[in-house]
Design a protein around this motif. Structure first.
Motif, PDB file in Angstrom:
ATOM      1  N   PRO A   1       0.836  -1.217   0.000  1.00 55.07           N
ATOM      2  CA  PRO A   1       0.000   0.000   0.000  1.00 55.07           C
ATOM      3  C   PRO A   1       0.866   1.261   0.000  1.00 55.07           C
ATOM      4  CG  PRO A   1       0.019  -1.001   2.170  1.00 55.07           C
ATOM      5  CD  PRO A   1       0.780  -1.921   1.274  1.00 55.07           C
ATOM      6  N   PRO A   2       0.272   2.402  -0.346  1.00 55.23           N
ATOM      7  CA  PRO A   2       1.037   3.652  -0.290  1.00 55.23           C
ATOM      8  C   PRO A   2       1.363   4.006   1.152  1.00 55.23           C
ATOM      9  CG  PRO A   2      -1.275   4.121  -0.682  1.00 55.23           C
ATOM     10  CD  PRO A   2      -1.122   2.624  -0.716  1.00 55.23           C
ATOM     11  N   THR A   3       2.517   4.616   1.355  1.00 52.09           N
ATOM     12  CA  THR A   3       2.896   5.063   2.700  1.00 52.09           C
ATOM     13  C   THR A   3       3.144   6.568   2.675  1.00 52.09           C
ATOM     14  OG1 THR A   3       5.199   4.484   2.254  1.00 52.09           O
ATOM     15  CG2 THR A   3       3.880   2.870   3.442  1.00 52.09           C
ATOM     16  N   VAL A   4       2.719   7.227   3.721  1.00 48.86           N
ATOM     17  CA  VAL A   4       2.842   8.683   3.803  1.00 48.86           C
ATOM     18  C   VAL A   4       4.316   9.066   3.964  1.00 48.86           C
ATOM     19  CG1 VAL A   4       2.228  10.733   5.145  1.00 48.86           C
ATOM     20  CG2 VAL A   4       0.557   8.904   4.852  1.00 48.86           C
ATOM     21  N   VAL A   5       4.753  10.029   3.159  1.00 49.39           N
ATOM     22  CA  VAL A   5       6.105  10.568   3.311  1.00 49.39           C
ATOM     23  C   VAL A   5       6.077  12.051   3.669  1.00 49.39           C
ATOM     24  CG1 VAL A   5       7.234   8.864   1.847  1.00 49.39           C
ATOM     25  CG2 VAL A   5       6.389  10.965   0.822  1.00 49.39           C
ATOM     26  N   ARG A   6       4.944  12.725   3.417  1.00 44.40           N
ATOM     27  CA  ARG A   6       4.812  14.123   3.829  1.00 44.40           C
ATOM     28  C   ARG A   6       3.367  14.408   4.190  1.00 44.40           C
ATOM     29  NH1 ARG A   6       5.826  18.974  -0.211  1.00 44.40           N
ATOM     30  NH2 ARG A   6       3.614  18.716  -0.599  1.00 44.40           N
ATOM     31  N   ILE A   7       3.173  14.951   5.385  1.00 45.34           N
ATOM     32  CA  ILE A   7       1.851  15.363   5.854  1.00 45.34           C
ATOM     33  C   ILE A   7       1.837  16.884   5.929  1.00 45.34           C
ATOM     34  CG2 ILE A   7       0.278  15.402   7.834  1.00 45.34           C
ATOM     35  CD1 ILE A   7       1.246  12.600   8.531  1.00 45.34           C
ATOM     36  N   VAL A   8       0.791  17.474   5.397  1.00 47.32           N
ATOM     37  CA  VAL A   8       0.577  18.912   5.530  1.00 47.32           C
ATOM     38  C   VAL A   8      -0.633  19.093   6.429  1.00 47.32           C
ATOM     39  CG1 VAL A   8       0.042  21.057   4.323  1.00 47.32           C
ATOM     40  CG2 VAL A   8       1.562  19.363   3.255  1.00 47.32           C
ATOM     41  N   GLU A   9      -0.428  19.747   7.554  1.00 45.04           N
ATOM     42  CA  GLU A   9      -1.527  19.950   8.493  1.00 45.04           C
ATOM     43  C   GLU A   9      -2.381  21.137   8.064  1.00 45.04           C
ATOM     44  OE1 GLU A   9      -0.619  19.996  12.629  1.00 45.04           O
ATOM     45  OE2 GLU A   9       0.693  18.262  12.484  1.00 45.04           O
ATOM     46  N   ALA A  10      -3.662  21.026   8.291  1.00 46.54           N
ATOM     47  CA  ALA A  10      -4.595  22.098   7.958  1.00 46.54           C
ATOM     48  C   ALA A  10      -4.404  23.262   8.917  1.00 46.54           C
ATOM     49  CB  ALA A  10      -6.029  21.589   8.036  1.00 46.54           C
ATOM     50  N   SER A  11      -4.418  24.465   8.373  1.00 47.87           N
ATOM     51  CA  SER A  11      -4.384  25.664   9.208  1.00 47.87           C
ATOM     52  C   SER A  11      -5.794  25.959   9.672  1.00 47.87           C
ATOM     53  CB  SER A  11      -3.864  26.854   8.409  1.00 47.87           C
ATOM     54  OG  SER A  11      -2.558  26.619   7.980  1.00 47.87           O
ATOM     55  N   SER A  12      -5.912  26.357  10.913  1.00 45.16           N
ATOM     56  CA  SER A  12      -7.228  26.669  11.458  1.00 45.16           C
ATOM     57  C   SER A  12      -7.701  28.018  10.929  1.00 45.16           C
ATOM     58  CB  SER A  12      -7.149  26.695  12.985  1.00 45.16           C
ATOM     59  OG  SER A  12      -8.416  26.951  13.529  1.00 45.16           O
ATOM     60  N   PRO A  13      -8.833  28.040  10.219  1.00 46.98           N
ATOM     61  CA  PRO A  13      -9.352  29.315   9.709  1.00 46.98           C
ATOM     62  C   PRO A  13      -9.769  30.248  10.851  1.00 46.98           C
ATOM     63  CG  PRO A  13     -10.444  27.442   8.656  1.00 46.98           C
ATOM     64  CD  PRO A  13      -9.659  26.906   9.814  1.00 46.98           C
ATOM     65  N   ASP A  14      -9.778  31.536  10.548  1.00 52.39           N
ATOM     66  CA  ASP A  14     -10.262  32.517  11.523  1.00 52.39           C
ATOM     67  C   ASP A  14     -11.737  32.268  11.795  1.00 52.39           C
ATOM     68  OD1 ASP A  14      -7.781  33.751  11.553  1.00 52.39           O
ATOM     69  OD2 ASP A  14      -8.327  35.189   9.987  1.00 52.39           O
ATOM     70  N   GLY A  15     -12.165  32.542  12.993  1.00 55.17           N
ATOM     71  CA  GLY A  15     -13.578  32.441  13.334  1.00 55.17           C
ATOM     72  C   GLY A  15     -14.032  31.097  13.854  1.00 55.17           C
ATOM     73  N   VAL A  16     -13.105  30.150  14.015  1.00 56.44           N
ATOM     74  CA  VAL A  16     -13.493  28.849  14.568  1.00 56.44           C
ATOM     75  C   VAL A  16     -13.749  29.030  16.065  1.00 56.44           C
ATOM     76  CG1 VAL A  16     -12.762  26.479  15.004  1.00 56.44           C
ATOM     77  CG2 VAL A  16     -12.150  27.593  12.857  1.00 56.44           C
TER      78      VAL A  16
ATOM     79  N   LYS B   1       0.580   7.090  -9.436  1.00 57.09           N
ATOM     80  CA  LYS B   1       1.763   6.227  -9.507  1.00 57.09           C
ATOM     81  C   LYS B   1       3.039   6.919  -9.026  1.00 57.09           C
ATOM     82  CE  LYS B   1       0.192   3.430 -13.378  1.00 57.09           C
ATOM     83  NZ  LYS B   1       0.497   2.995 -14.753  1.00 57.09           N
ATOM     84  N   GLN B   2       3.010   8.250  -8.943  1.00 58.85           N
ATOM     85  CA  GLN B   2       4.171   8.998  -8.451  1.00 58.85           C
ATOM     86  C   GLN B   2       4.042   9.343  -6.966  1.00 58.85           C
ATOM     87  OE1 GLN B   2       2.587   9.989 -11.532  1.00 58.85           O
ATOM     88  NE2 GLN B   2       4.079   8.589 -12.443  1.00 58.85           N
ATOM     89  N   GLY B   3       2.919   8.974  -6.352  1.00 63.10           N
ATOM     90  CA  GLY B   3       2.710   9.262  -4.937  1.00 63.10           C
ATOM     91  C   GLY B   3       2.050  10.600  -4.669  1.00 63.10           C
TER      92      GLY B   3
ATOM     93  N   PRO C   1       4.753   0.549  -9.663  1.00 60.94           N
ATOM     94  CA  PRO C   1       3.896   1.522  -8.973  1.00 60.94           C
ATOM     95  C   PRO C   1       2.504   1.540  -9.601  1.00 60.94           C
ATOM     96  CG  PRO C   1       5.568   2.645 -10.289  1.00 60.94           C
ATOM     97  CD  PRO C   1       5.846   1.180 -10.385  1.00 60.94           C
ATOM     98  N   VAL C   2       1.483   1.670  -8.752  1.00 62.81           N
ATOM     99  CA  VAL C   2       0.099   1.684  -9.202  1.00 62.81           C
ATOM    100  C   VAL C   2      -0.680   2.801  -8.528  1.00 62.81           C
ATOM    101  CG1 VAL C   2      -0.005  -0.786  -9.762  1.00 62.81           C
ATOM    102  CG2 VAL C   2      -0.598  -0.027  -7.454  1.00 62.81           C
ATOM    103  N   GLN C   3      -1.781   3.172  -9.165  1.00 57.94           N
ATOM    104  CA  GLN C   3      -2.698   4.144  -8.585  1.00 57.94           C
ATOM    105  C   GLN C   3      -3.631   3.408  -7.631  1.00 57.94           C
ATOM    106  OE1 GLN C   3      -5.585   5.752 -11.354  1.00 57.94           O
ATOM    107  NE2 GLN C   3      -5.446   7.753 -10.378  1.00 57.94           N
ATOM    108  N   THR C   4      -3.863   4.002  -6.471  1.00 60.85           N
ATOM    109  CA  THR C   4      -4.736   3.368  -5.489  1.00 60.85           C
ATOM    110  C   THR C   4      -5.357   4.426  -4.595  1.00 60.85           C
ATOM    111  OG1 THR C   4      -4.872   1.557  -3.879  1.00 60.85           O
ATOM    112  CG2 THR C   4      -2.966   2.993  -3.713  1.00 60.85           C
TER     113      THR C   4
END
Length: 135
Positions: free
Chosen positions: A34-49, A67-69, A120-123
Motif C-alpha cells: 500500500p502507499p505510505t505517507v512521506v509528507r503530511i501537511v496539516e490544515a491551518s485553522s481558519p479565523d472564526g473557529v 503512480k508517483q505518490g 507503482p500503481v494508482q490506489t
C-alpha cells in the motif's frame, strides 16, 4: 391527483462521455504494497473557529494516490467532534471553512506509491487528518 407519467426524453446524440478510453490508469483497490505517507501537511485553522471546536475536530480523508505518490483527489468521509471524555459524535458537515482547509492540506500530502507486481500503481487510501490537533 398525483401525475406519475414519465416525461418524454430527448434523443441523445453519440458523444465521447466520461468513460475510460483505455489510456487512464486503473485503480488497484488492494495493492500488494500500500502507499505510505512521506509528507503530511496539516490544515491551518481558519479565523472564526469557535473555541469549543478548536482541538476537538478530526476528519477521515480518502486519498486517490497516483503512480508517483501525488494526491489526485481527496474527499472527507467522516467528521468527528470529540468531547472532553474522548468520545465523539459523527457530524454530516462543519462550518467555519474547516472542511476546505483540510482538503487543501490533504491535496499537498505525498506518498511512497503503492506497488503491485513490483510496479507503482494508482490506489486509494484513507487516513485520519491531523485536523483535530490543528483545528
Amino acid at each position: 391527483e398525483l401525475d406519475l407519467q414519465t416525461p418524454e426524453m430527448p434523443e441523445l446524440e453519440f458523444g465521447t462521455g466520461t468513460a475510460m478510453d483505455g489510456d487512464e490508469a486503473s485503480i488497484v483497490s488492494n495493492p500488494q504494497i500500500p502507499p505510505t505517507v512521506v509528507r503530511i501537511v496539516e490544515a491551518s485553522s481558519p479565523d472564526g473557529v469557535p473555541p469549543e471546536l478548536k482541538g476537538n475536530i478530526e476528519m477521515i480523508v480518502n486519498f486517490l494516490v497516483d503512480k508517483q505518490g501525488r494526491v489526485e483527489e481527496a474527499s472527507i468521509v467522516e467528521i468527528r467532534r470529540y468531547d472532553g471524555s474522548g468520545e465523539y459524535e459523527v457530524l454530516e458537515f462543519i462550518e467555519y471553512g474547516l472542511m476546505d482547509a483540510v482538503l487543501r492540506a490533504a491535496l499537498q500530502w505525498r506518498f511512497r506509491p503503492a506497488r503491485q507486481g513490483g510496479e507503482p500503481v494508482q490506489t486509494d487510501r484513507s487516513s485520519t487528518t491531523p485536523a483535530r490537533r490543528s483545528a
